[in-house]
Design a protein around this motif. Structure first.
Motif, PDB file in Angstrom:
ATOM      1  N   SER A   1      -3.268   6.992  -5.362  1.00 24.82           N
ATOM      2  CA  SER A   1      -4.040   5.853  -5.214  1.00 24.82           C
ATOM      3  C   SER A   1      -4.046   5.404  -3.561  1.00 24.82           C
ATOM      4  CB  SER A   1      -3.063   4.686  -5.778  1.00 24.82           C
ATOM      5  OG  SER A   1      -2.258   4.297  -5.230  1.00 24.82           O
ATOM      6  N   ASN A   2      -4.792   4.334  -3.173  1.00 32.01           N
ATOM      7  CA  ASN A   2      -4.782   4.231  -1.714  1.00 32.01           C
ATOM      8  C   ASN A   2      -3.598   3.062  -1.522  1.00 32.01           C
ATOM      9  OD1 ASN A   2      -6.733   5.872  -0.870  1.00 32.01           O
ATOM     10  ND2 ASN A   2      -8.603   4.386  -1.288  1.00 32.01           N
ATOM     11  N   GLN A   3      -2.305   3.398  -1.781  1.00 34.09           N
ATOM     12  CA  GLN A   3      -1.095   2.693  -1.333  1.00 34.09           C
ATOM     13  C   GLN A   3      -0.891   3.037   0.025  1.00 34.09           C
ATOM     14  OE1 GLN A   3       1.435   3.484  -4.623  1.00 34.09           O
ATOM     15  NE2 GLN A   3       1.193   1.460  -5.204  1.00 34.09           N
ATOM     16  N   SER A   4       0.053   2.179   0.719  1.00 31.78           N
ATOM     17  CA  SER A   4       0.340   2.372   2.002  1.00 31.78           C
ATOM     18  C   SER A   4       1.810   2.977   2.076  1.00 31.78           C
ATOM     19  CB  SER A   4       0.337   1.366   2.909  1.00 31.78           C
ATOM     20  OG  SER A   4       0.877   0.109   2.530  1.00 31.78           O
TER      21      SER A   4
ATOM     22  N   GLU B   1      -3.852  10.797  -1.139  1.00 30.97           N
ATOM     23  CA  GLU B   1      -4.537   9.655  -1.008  1.00 30.97           C
ATOM     24  C   GLU B   1      -3.977   8.487  -0.860  1.00 30.97           C
ATOM     25  OE1 GLU B   1      -7.429   9.376  -4.071  1.00 30.97           O
ATOM     26  OE2 GLU B   1      -8.497  11.211  -3.754  1.00 30.97           O
ATOM     27  N   PHE B   2      -2.499   8.470  -0.106  1.00 31.96           N
ATOM     28  CA  PHE B   2      -2.015   7.334   0.523  1.00 31.96           C
ATOM     29  C   PHE B   2      -2.529   7.163   2.203  1.00 31.96           C
ATOM     30  CE2 PHE B   2       0.895   8.399  -2.998  1.00 31.96           C
ATOM     31  CZ  PHE B   2       1.234   7.202  -3.057  1.00 31.96           C
ATOM     32  N   ASP B   3      -2.503   5.780   2.412  1.00 27.39           N
ATOM     33  CA  ASP B   3      -2.566   5.590   3.555  1.00 27.39           C
ATOM     34  C   ASP B   3      -1.228   5.810   4.436  1.00 27.39           C
ATOM     35  OD1 ASP B   3      -5.282   4.795   3.239  1.00 27.39           O
ATOM     36  OD2 ASP B   3      -4.788   2.818   2.760  1.00 27.39           O
ATOM     37  N   VAL B   4      -1.230   6.331   5.693  1.00 26.28           N
ATOM     38  CA  VAL B   4       0.089   6.902   5.987  1.00 26.28           C
ATOM     39  C   VAL B   4       0.359   6.198   7.491  1.00 26.28           C
ATOM     40  CG1 VAL B   4       1.695   8.715   6.754  1.00 26.28           C
ATOM     41  CG2 VAL B   4       0.126   9.041   4.734  1.00 26.28           C
ATOM     42  N   THR B   5       1.285   5.611   7.788  1.00 28.15           N
ATOM     43  CA  THR B   5       1.866   5.293   9.120  1.00 28.15           C
ATOM     44  C   THR B   5       3.106   5.951   9.571  1.00 28.15           C
ATOM     45  OG1 THR B   5       0.466   3.204   8.982  1.00 28.15           O
ATOM     46  CG2 THR B   5       2.322   3.342  10.455  1.00 28.15           C
ATOM     47  N   CYS B   6       3.329   6.343  10.492  1.00 29.46           N
ATOM     48  CA  CYS B   6       4.798   7.097  11.027  1.00 29.46           C
ATOM     49  C   CYS B   6       5.524   6.204  11.866  1.00 29.46           C
ATOM     50  CB  CYS B   6       4.323   8.520  11.607  1.00 29.46           C
ATOM     51  SG  CYS B   6       3.661   9.548  10.088  1.00 29.46           S
TER      52      CYS B   6
ATOM     53  N   THR C   1       3.642  -5.204   9.498  1.00 29.07           N
ATOM     54  CA  THR C   1       2.637  -4.864   8.407  1.00 29.07           C
ATOM     55  C   THR C   1       3.431  -4.560   6.924  1.00 29.07           C
ATOM     56  OG1 THR C   1       1.597  -3.563  10.069  1.00 29.07           O
ATOM     57  CG2 THR C   1       1.157  -2.763   7.896  1.00 29.07           C
ATOM     58  N   ALA C   2       2.796  -4.950   5.938  1.00 35.64           N
ATOM     59  CA  ALA C   2       3.396  -4.750   4.759  1.00 35.64           C
ATOM     60  C   ALA C   2       2.872  -3.237   4.229  1.00 35.64           C
ATOM     61  CB  ALA C   2       3.149  -5.644   3.722  1.00 35.64           C
ATOM     62  N   PHE C   3       4.089  -2.706   3.581  1.00 35.88           N
ATOM     63  CA  PHE C   3       3.617  -1.096   2.943  1.00 35.88           C
ATOM     64  C   PHE C   3       4.123  -1.164   1.727  1.00 35.88           C
ATOM     65  CE2 PHE C   3       3.998  -0.558   7.485  1.00 35.88           C
ATOM     66  CZ  PHE C   3       3.156   0.338   7.892  1.00 35.88           C
ATOM     67  N   ASP C   4       3.681  -0.599   0.745  1.00 37.71           N
ATOM     68  CA  ASP C   4       3.797  -0.158  -0.505  1.00 37.71           C
ATOM     69  C   ASP C   4       5.185   0.624  -0.683  1.00 37.71           C
ATOM     70  OD1 ASP C   4       1.482  -1.532  -2.004  1.00 37.71           O
ATOM     71  OD2 ASP C   4       0.702   0.109  -0.935  1.00 37.71           O
ATOM     72  N   ILE C   5       5.177   1.723   0.033  1.00 41.47           N
ATOM     73  CA  ILE C   5       6.658   2.481  -0.060  1.00 41.47           C
ATOM     74  C   ILE C   5       7.177   2.781   1.595  1.00 41.47           C
ATOM     75  CG2 ILE C   5       7.421   4.635  -0.910  1.00 41.47           C
ATOM     76  CD1 ILE C   5       5.208   4.754  -2.928  1.00 41.47           C
ATOM     77  N   VAL C   6       8.386   2.835   1.619  1.00 41.39           N
ATOM     78  CA  VAL C   6       8.898   3.316   2.803  1.00 41.39           C
ATOM     79  C   VAL C   6       9.578   4.778   2.568  1.00 41.39           C
ATOM     80  CG1 VAL C   6      10.574   3.121   4.874  1.00 41.39           C
ATOM     81  CG2 VAL C   6       9.160   1.237   3.889  1.00 41.39           C
ATOM     82  N   LEU C   7       9.335   5.837   3.357  1.00 41.56           N
ATOM     83  CA  LEU C   7       9.947   7.013   3.280  1.00 41.56           C
ATOM     84  C   LEU C   7      10.804   7.065   4.397  1.00 41.56           C
ATOM     85  CD1 LEU C   7       7.824   7.924   1.116  1.00 41.56           C
ATOM     86  CD2 LEU C   7       7.947  10.305   2.197  1.00 41.56           C
TER      87      LEU C   7
END
Length: 119
Positions: free
Chosen positions: A2-5, A27-32, A46-52
């Motif tokens: 999905s288009n999760q961040s 298809e994830f929106d990615v920030t590093c 900024t809110a994110f759906d998941i943090v790696l």
């Protein structure tokens, strides 16, 4: 998927790049972010759906960043990227955390992200 961040946090540029490319294919929106402190600053804005989140980083470990993150985002989904086993990592009994062993493949990443999305 999905288009999760997703926010990818690792001090190793190669890991950030590979993880980012894998996530974009899914298809994830990615920030590093390259450090725990940079990640925390980003997460406050900024809110994110998941943090790696890498556990072994200089300056601030992933565990230290996680502890600070929980103070302002108690329900944030966090996937720890690490060479340690879950048994070797203490204090991660939170139902909103997962372990992604390094090195990981696209299949490994996909499986963990599916687990996160089911929770």
């Amino acid at each position: 998927m999905s288009n999760q961040s997703v926010l990818v946090v690792d001090d190793n540029e190669a890991v950030r790049l590979v993880a980012s490319e894998m996530l974009k294919r899914l298809e994830f929106d990615v920030t590093c972010a390259e450090s725990g402190s940079q990640a925390l600053a980003t997460l406050k804005e900024t809110a994110f759906d998941i943090v790696l989140l890498d556990i072994g980083m200089p300056e601030m470990s992933g565990i230290e960043a996680y502890d600070q993150l929980r103070q302002f985002a108690p329900v944030q989904n966090v996937v720890f990227m690490t060479g340690y086993s879950k048994e070797e990592i203490t204090g991660l009994d939170d139902e909103r955390t997962w372990i992604l062993p390094k090195p990981f493949t696209m299949d490994d990443l996909t499986r963990v992200l599916a687990d996160v999305n089911l929770s």
